[in-house]
Design a protein around this motif. Structure first.
Motif, PDB file in Angstrom:
ATOM      1  N   LEU A  73       1.039  -1.686   0.139  1.00 15.20           N
ATOM      2  CA  LEU A  73       0.285  -0.592   0.165  1.00 15.20           C
ATOM      3  C   LEU A  73       1.157   1.618   0.224  1.00 15.20           C
ATOM      4  N   LEU A  74       2.187   1.447   0.649  1.00 18.07           N
ATOM      5  CA  LEU A  74       2.806   2.197   0.731  1.00 18.07           C
ATOM      6  C   LEU A  74       3.753   2.251  -0.274  1.00 18.07           C
ATOM      7  N   LEU A  75       3.686   1.728  -1.564  1.00 17.10           N
ATOM      8  CA  LEU A  75       4.636   1.874  -2.246  1.00 17.10           C
ATOM      9  C   LEU A  75       4.532   2.622  -3.920  1.00 17.10           C
ATOM     10  N   PRO A  76       2.786   2.490  -4.071  1.00 12.17           N
ATOM     11  CA  PRO A  76       3.158   3.637  -4.984  1.00 12.17           C
ATOM     12  C   PRO A  76       2.905   4.958  -4.266  1.00 12.17           C
ATOM     13  N   PHE A  77       3.111   5.789  -3.213  1.00 11.35           N
ATOM     14  CA  PHE A  77       2.622   6.630  -2.264  1.00 11.35           C
ATOM     15  C   PHE A  77       4.734   6.412  -2.849  1.00 11.35           C
ATOM     16  N   GLY A  78       4.929   5.953  -1.958  1.00 12.73           N
ATOM     17  CA  GLY A  78       6.595   5.991  -1.791  1.00 12.73           C
ATOM     18  C   GLY A  78       6.432   7.163  -3.358  1.00 12.73           C
ATOM     19  N   ALA A  79       6.754   6.601  -4.589  1.00 14.85           N
ATOM     20  CA  ALA A  79       7.129   7.062  -5.641  1.00 14.85           C
ATOM     21  C   ALA A  79       6.525   7.742  -6.123  1.00 14.85           C
ATOM     22  N   LEU A  80       4.972   8.034  -5.909  1.00 15.08           N
ATOM     23  CA  LEU A  80       4.526   9.655  -6.132  1.00 15.08           C
ATOM     24  C   LEU A  80       5.390  10.711  -5.594  1.00 15.08           C
ATOM     25  N   ALA A  81       5.736  10.366  -4.494  1.00 10.50           N
ATOM     26  CA  ALA A  81       6.159  11.455  -2.974  1.00 10.50           C
ATOM     27  C   ALA A  81       7.730  11.368  -4.003  1.00 10.50           C
ATOM     28  N   GLY A  82       8.004  10.270  -4.212  1.00 13.17           N
ATOM     29  CA  GLY A  82       9.635  10.300  -4.505  1.00 13.17           C
ATOM     30  C   GLY A  82       9.983  11.197  -5.790  1.00 13.17           C
ATOM     31  N   TRP A  83       8.991  11.273  -6.687  1.00 10.26           N
ATOM     32  CA  TRP A  83       9.275  11.956  -7.858  1.00 10.26           C
ATOM     33  C   TRP A  83       8.388  13.129  -7.857  1.00 10.26           C
ATOM     34  N   ALA A  84       7.608  13.009  -7.344  1.00  9.38           N
ATOM     35  CA  ALA A  84       7.789  15.168  -7.007  1.00  9.38           C
ATOM     36  C   ALA A  84       8.773  15.995  -6.467  1.00  9.38           C
ATOM     37  N   ALA A  85       9.142  14.904  -4.589  1.00 13.42           N
ATOM     38  CA  ALA A  85      10.407  15.452  -4.258  1.00 13.42           C
ATOM     39  C   ALA A  85      11.673  15.835  -5.260  1.00 13.42           C
ATOM     40  N   HIS A 110      -7.074  25.874 -24.623  1.00 16.35           N
ATOM     41  CA  HIS A 110      -5.674  25.508 -24.258  1.00 16.35           C
ATOM     42  C   HIS A 110      -5.606  24.236 -23.197  1.00 16.35           C
ATOM     43  N   ARG A 111      -6.708  23.398 -23.351  1.00 18.42           N
ATOM     44  CA  ARG A 111      -6.693  22.190 -23.271  1.00 18.42           C
ATOM     45  C   ARG A 111      -5.715  20.918 -23.396  1.00 18.42           C
ATOM     46  N   PRO A 112      -5.334  21.131 -24.707  1.00 19.61           N
ATOM     47  CA  PRO A 112      -4.211  19.721 -25.299  1.00 19.61           C
ATOM     48  C   PRO A 112      -2.517  20.488 -24.968  1.00 19.61           C
ATOM     49  N   ALA A 113      -2.581  22.051 -24.781  1.00 19.76           N
ATOM     50  CA  ALA A 113      -1.209  22.393 -24.666  1.00 19.76           C
ATOM     51  C   ALA A 113      -1.344  22.299 -22.878  1.00 19.76           C
ATOM     52  N   ALA A 114      -2.460  22.050 -22.163  1.00 18.41           N
ATOM     53  CA  ALA A 114      -2.000  21.902 -20.766  1.00 18.41           C
ATOM     54  C   ALA A 114      -1.801  19.847 -20.557  1.00 18.41           C
ATOM     55  N   GLY A 115      -2.857  19.397 -21.803  1.00 17.78           N
ATOM     56  CA  GLY A 115      -2.497  17.901 -21.828  1.00 17.78           C
ATOM     57  C   GLY A 115      -0.519  17.707 -22.395  1.00 17.78           C
ATOM     58  N   ALA A 116      -0.463  18.546 -22.802  1.00 14.72           N
ATOM     59  CA  ALA A 116       1.545  17.900 -23.134  1.00 14.72           C
ATOM     60  C   ALA A 116       2.402  18.203 -22.415  1.00 14.72           C
ATOM     61  N   VAL A 117       1.737  19.948 -21.263  1.00 17.19           N
ATOM     62  CA  VAL A 117       2.782  19.564 -20.529  1.00 17.19           C
ATOM     63  C   VAL A 117       2.638  18.272 -19.496  1.00 17.19           C
ATOM     64  N   TYR A 118       1.046  18.363 -18.838  1.00 19.20           N
ATOM     65  CA  TYR A 118       1.064  17.342 -18.282  1.00 19.20           C
ATOM     66  C   TYR A 118       1.989  15.575 -18.332  1.00 19.20           C
ATOM     67  N   ASP A 119       1.898  15.084 -19.365  1.00 17.66           N
ATOM     68  CA  ASP A 119       2.127  13.984 -20.068  1.00 17.66           C
ATOM     69  C   ASP A 119       4.047  14.562 -20.247  1.00 17.66           C
ATOM     70  N   ALA A 120       4.403  14.837 -20.718  1.00 20.11           N
ATOM     71  CA  ALA A 120       5.749  15.609 -20.512  1.00 20.11           C
ATOM     72  C   ALA A 120       6.393  15.689 -18.621  1.00 20.11           C
ATOM     73  N   LEU A 121       5.495  15.966 -17.885  1.00 19.34           N
ATOM     74  CA  LEU A 121       5.868  15.900 -16.979  1.00 19.34           C
ATOM     75  C   LEU A 121       6.099  14.357 -15.719  1.00 19.34           C
ATOM     76  N   THR A 122       4.699  13.366 -16.325  1.00 19.92           N
ATOM     77  CA  THR A 122       4.593  12.635 -15.615  1.00 19.92           C
ATOM     78  C   THR A 122       5.103  11.061 -16.480  1.00 19.92           C
ATOM     79  N   ALA A 123       6.200  11.741 -18.179  1.00 15.23           N
ATOM     80  CA  ALA A 123       6.387  10.752 -18.006  1.00 15.23           C
ATOM     81  C   ALA A 123       7.194   9.649 -17.513  1.00 15.23           C
ATOM     82  N   THR A 124       7.956  10.154 -16.439  1.00  9.57           N
ATOM     83  CA  THR A 124       9.164   9.044 -15.229  1.00  9.57           C
ATOM     84  C   THR A 124       7.778   8.289 -14.385  1.00  9.57           C
ATOM     85  N   LEU A 125       7.199   9.014 -13.894  1.00 10.88           N
ATOM     86  CA  LEU A 125       6.299   8.619 -12.892  1.00 10.88           C
ATOM     87  C   LEU A 125       5.538   7.824 -13.360  1.00 10.88           C
ATOM     88  N   ARG A 126       5.268   7.487 -14.970  1.00 16.51           N
ATOM     89  CA  ARG A 126       3.931   6.819 -16.136  1.00 16.51           C
ATOM     90  C   ARG A 126       4.934   4.987 -16.160  1.00 16.51           C
TER      91      ARG A 126
END
Length: 280
Positions: free
Chosen positions: A7-19, A224-240
């Motif tokens: 249960l802690l593993l995905p939260f740890g991965a999310l926190a590590g990615w953000a920090a 502006h949603r397609p641009a925001a989606g492109a930014v979101y995808d770029a930032l979360t690529a490592t998380l995916r």
């Protein structure tokens, strides 16, 4: 223990990615650099330039001159000068935000100085020998990025993330090791841990997808949603990527453990005869 570790593993991965993943300025600039060539991002930049000029110069740019200004801004987004300015803007903004959340005072907004961005654009234009490029001003102008209230919440969240990014993965690892060590059947414990890891990776990927949907749904401006989606995808690529790695690792270990625990019978060895009851 194993259930809590999974249960802690995905939260740890999310926190590590953000920090750790989002706080490296060089990595952030490299991640955002390809977006300068994204058509949706270019359209947003062109629309923003047109709107800002219209606010400054008045109604003429809101009438027939508006499309010409937008086309000119759209053409500029295809130049090397724009890409240089894009990288410089991301670098100075990320540096300012990171400095503010780490060392900034509470109650103060986060601002950036646009002089480095203007200097980078002017240098690129001079290299391209654009006429009158040397007359482009480089003003030291502070632009607000986040108001004081949001900046304070960001500072508090960053402090929590720094603690969670270290302790959550460590706690998940120690709980998993302790659970496997204390289990009556360690093979089953390893299989359960592996399946829990795969489930955690799947939940992490689902959280990224749901977060994208909620982020785009909260934007007021539809264009502006397609641009925001492109930014979101770029930032979360490592998380995916991390979610897929957890899923693949968990399933591989579970399958390996299951295959190694199956009973093997030599096909050349006849089955043992059943004992018969003696009739009296």
């Amino acid at each position: 223990m194993i259930a809590l570790a999974c249960l802690l593993l995905p939260f740890g991965a999310l926190a590590g990615w953000a920090a750790y993943g989002l706080t490296d300025t060089g990595r952030y600039v490299r991640t955002m650099a390809p977006l300068a060539a994204d058509p949706a991002v270019r359209d947003v930049v062109a629309d923003t330039v047109r709107e800002e000029l219209a606010d400054e110069l008045g109604p003429p740019l809101r009438g027939p001159l508006g499309p010409f200004v937008r086309d000119a801004a759209r053409s500029f987004t295809m130049t090397d000068a724009f890409r240089a300015g894009w990288d410089a803007a991301n670098r100075v903004t990320h540096t300012a935000v990171l400095h503010a959340v780490r060392e900034g005072d509470s109650g103060r907004p986060i601002t950036v100085d646009i002089a480095p961005v203007a200097a980078e654009v002017r240098r690129e234009l001079l290299d391209d020998r654009v006429p009158l490029a040397d007359r482009i001003p480089v003003p030291h102008t502070e632009v607000a990025v986040l108001p004081a209230a949001e900046a304070d919440r960001l500072r508090e969240g960053y402090d929590v993330l720094e603690v969670a990014a270290f302790w959550l993965p460590l706690a998940a690892f120690l709980l998993a090791v302790a659970g496997i060590t204390l289990a009556g059947c360690r093979r089953r414990a390893v299989t359960a841990t592996a399946l829990g890891t795969a489930l955690g990776g799947a939940l992490l990927g689902l959280a990224v997808a749901v977060g994208r949907r909620l982020t785009l749904a909260g934007l007021p401006a539809t264009p502006h949603r397609p641009a925001a989606g492109a930014v979101y995808d770029a930032l979360t690529a490592t998380l995916r990527t991390a979610s897929w790695l957890l899923l693949a690792l968990g399933l591989t270990v579970a399958a390996t453990t299951w295959l190694t625990t199956r009973p093997h019978r030599n096909p050349l060895t006849p089955p043992a005869p059943r004992p018969t009851e003696t009739q009296t």
